[in-house]
Design an enzyme around this catalytic site. Structure first.
Site, mmCIF file in Angstrom:
data_model
loop_
_atom_site.group_PDB
_atom_site.id
_atom_site.type_symbol
_atom_site.label_atom_id
_atom_site.label_comp_id
_atom_site.label_asym_id
_atom_site.label_seq_id
_atom_site.Cartn_x
_atom_site.Cartn_y
_atom_site.Cartn_z
ATOM 1 N N LYS A 137 13.543 59.156 4.152
ATOM 2 C CA LYS A 137 14.028 60.252 4.990
ATOM 3 C C LYS A 137 14.414 61.448 4.120
ATOM 4 O O LYS A 137 14.685 61.268 2.919
ATOM 5 C CB LYS A 137 15.206 59.796 5.867
ATOM 6 N N HIS A 138 14.381 62.673 4.668
ATOM 7 C CA HIS A 138 14.095 63.140 6.014
ATOM 8 C C HIS A 138 12.870 64.041 5.907
ATOM 9 O O HIS A 138 13.010 65.206 5.556
ATOM 10 C CB HIS A 138 15.248 63.933 6.592
ATOM 11 N N HIS A 163 22.341 68.041 12.197
ATOM 12 C CA HIS A 163 23.306 67.409 13.098
ATOM 13 C C HIS A 163 23.865 68.442 14.085
ATOM 14 O O HIS A 163 24.230 68.107 15.209
ATOM 15 C CB HIS A 163 24.468 66.791 12.309
ATOM 16 N N ARG A 166 27.949 52.529 5.197
ATOM 17 C CA ARG A 166 28.614 51.841 6.307
ATOM 18 C C ARG A 166 29.213 50.509 5.875
ATOM 19 O O ARG A 166 30.157 50.024 6.479
ATOM 20 C CB ARG A 166 27.627 51.579 7.452
ATOM 21 N N ASP A 189 22.524 52.850 8.350
ATOM 22 C CA ASP A 189 22.409 53.907 7.347
ATOM 23 C C ASP A 189 23.229 53.481 6.140
ATOM 24 O O ASP A 189 24.437 53.750 6.066
ATOM 25 C CB ASP A 189 22.959 55.235 7.887
ATOM 26 N N ARG A 227 23.446 62.769 -1.801
ATOM 27 C CA ARG A 227 22.635 61.745 -1.146
ATOM 28 C C ARG A 227 21.241 61.704 -1.763
ATOM 29 O O ARG A 227 20.517 60.715 -1.597
ATOM 30 C CB ARG A 227 22.521 62.040 0.351
ATOM 31 N N ASP A 285 14.450 61.153 13.491
ATOM 32 C CA ASP A 285 15.881 61.194 13.254
ATOM 33 C C ASP A 285 16.549 61.067 14.617
ATOM 34 O O ASP A 285 15.889 61.141 15.666
ATOM 35 C CB ASP A 285 16.261 62.506 12.551
#
Length: 407
Positions: free
Chosen positions: A247-248, A260, A152, A144, A217, A332
């Site tokens: 996404k998403h 989440h 990351r 990601d 984002r 996901d």
């Protein structure tokens, strides 16, 4: 009149040729009795060359590859797993026995790495090389890496001098070249480390101020801002041979809930979705950005009972929007609260695949997930045709990105 005359001449020519052939046979058979003559004619017919029609069209090399795969290899391709921590809770930075076992035993299709798996260039290169060496079919190695708040690698000075920019900041420039160039910069870093798949760009429109999961984002607050940026960013990743994943779907930017933690809801009509949230996805797919992550999102106008990841109704509806046979669908993460708090692990795995997904991301227990698909196959709920359909899409993407080579 001219056409009639041409037809007459063709027919006349045919009669003339037939007559010549008959005359030649008659000459050859002079002096023979009727029985000898008939035998001679049969010999001539037997010696005459016959055109043999042979189907020389070669088998599609990916179909040929699938034909040679075992059931275990096919099922394994459906899963991308995470290897965040070992059984003692420590971050996994190198291949241990647990990782080795999962790759070899379950023949998985890929691995997604998280921040804890990523320390130095040498460490990441070694980890990825060692995992690839264990897999007979080369792996998707995903991450990601969106830039900004979900980064990351791009926030680690061991890899980049300048952090990767947040999508929202890129969107504010209104410069599609800026999106393309940032994605190229990102793709070059990912490629050098051995990654080949990026779960980005975010195609969600941040059009609900109460939304806490998307925010910066997203490239913007309208379809006009988001759509061209998404397309350019995805093209920049592709230019470095990194597979992007939009996404998403169908759009997480208008929800108040965070998937989440639990199921998230989009309170819009189908027509309203088609006018706004779905536009970046549909337009990007039209531009051959053909891999999409489905979110654990419920839109009551489409399916009031199940989220898009588990919904056959959603896939039937998508068939009216674009050619789903050309798109690689990824769930996901299957270990998110939206799934685990509402569905059993076996139920969710089987439902997500039967709905139409090709890759199931991060099941909590890979053994149970593989066993679930195998049991559904052996009991006839999953057909070989359905399984091969997803495996072919997965392998086709691996071939396109030069992950898998074919002769």
């Amino acid at each position: 009149m001219a056409k009639i005359m041409i037809c007459f001449m063709v027919i006349l020519g045919g009669i003339f040729l037939t007559g010549c052939q008959t005359a030649q046979i008659s000459e050859d058979h002079q002096g023979l009795n009727p029985i000898q003559e008939e035998a001679s004619i049969l010999e001539v017919a037997a010696d005459s060359p016959h055109e043999t029609i042979v189907d020389t069209e070669p088998m599609d090399p990916i179909d040929d590859m699938i034909r040679k795969m075992t059931l275990e290899e096919k099922i394994g391709q459906l899963f991308i797993i995470d290897i965040q921590n070992d059984q003692t809770g420590n971050a996994i930075l190198s291949v241990n026995e647990e990782v080795k076992d999962k790759i070899i035993k379950y023949k998985i299709g890929g691995v997604i790495l998280f921040k804890g798996n990523i320390s130095t260039k040498e460490q990441v290169l070694t980890l990825i090389d060692d995992m690839q060496a264990l897999s007979e079919i080369p792996l998707f190695i995903g991450v990601d890496e969106e830039g900004g708040m979900v980064s990351r690698i791009g926030s680690n000075p061991a890899f980049v001098e300048e952090p990767f920019k947040a999508a929202f900041d890129i969107g504010k420039t209104e410069d599609v070249e800026a999106a393309y160039n940032e994605a190229m910069r990102m793709g070059a870093v990912l490629k050098e480390l051995g990654f080949n798949l990026n779960f980005a760009p975010v195609a969600d429109i941040y059009n609900n101020d109460a939304n806490t999961v998307i925010g910066t984002r997203s490239f913007g607050k309208t379809k006009e801002q988001v759509t061209p940026m998404v397309i350019s960013f995805a093209e920049g990743l592709l230019a470095k041979n990194i597979q992007p994943v939009l996404k998403h779907f169908p759009g997480h930017g208008n929800t108040q809930e965070d998937s989440h933690d639990g199921l998230a809801y989009v309170h819009k009509t189908k027509e309203a979705l088609e006018e706004e949230e779905l536009v970046p996805f549909i337009e990007a797919i039209k531009q051959s950005v053909d891999s999409v992550m489905l979110g654990h999102l419920i839109v009551e106008a489409i399916d009031a009972k199940y989220p898009a990841t588990l919904s056959k109704k959603w896939f039937a509806y998508m068939d009216t929007l674009f050619n789903t046979s050309e798109v690689l669908f990824v769930t996901d993460a299957m270990n998110m609260g939206a799934i685990e708090k509402n569905y059993g692990p076996e139920e969710a795995v089987e439902m997500s695949f039967l709905a139409g997904n090709d890759i199931l991301l991060m099941p909590r227990d890979i053994k149970r997930a593989v066993d679930t698909i195998r049991n559904a196959y052996e009991n006839g709920r999953i057909t070989e045709e359905r399984l091969d359909q997803s495996v072919k899409k997965i392998l086709s993407k691996k071939v396109e990105r030069n992950i898998v080579g074919i002769e």
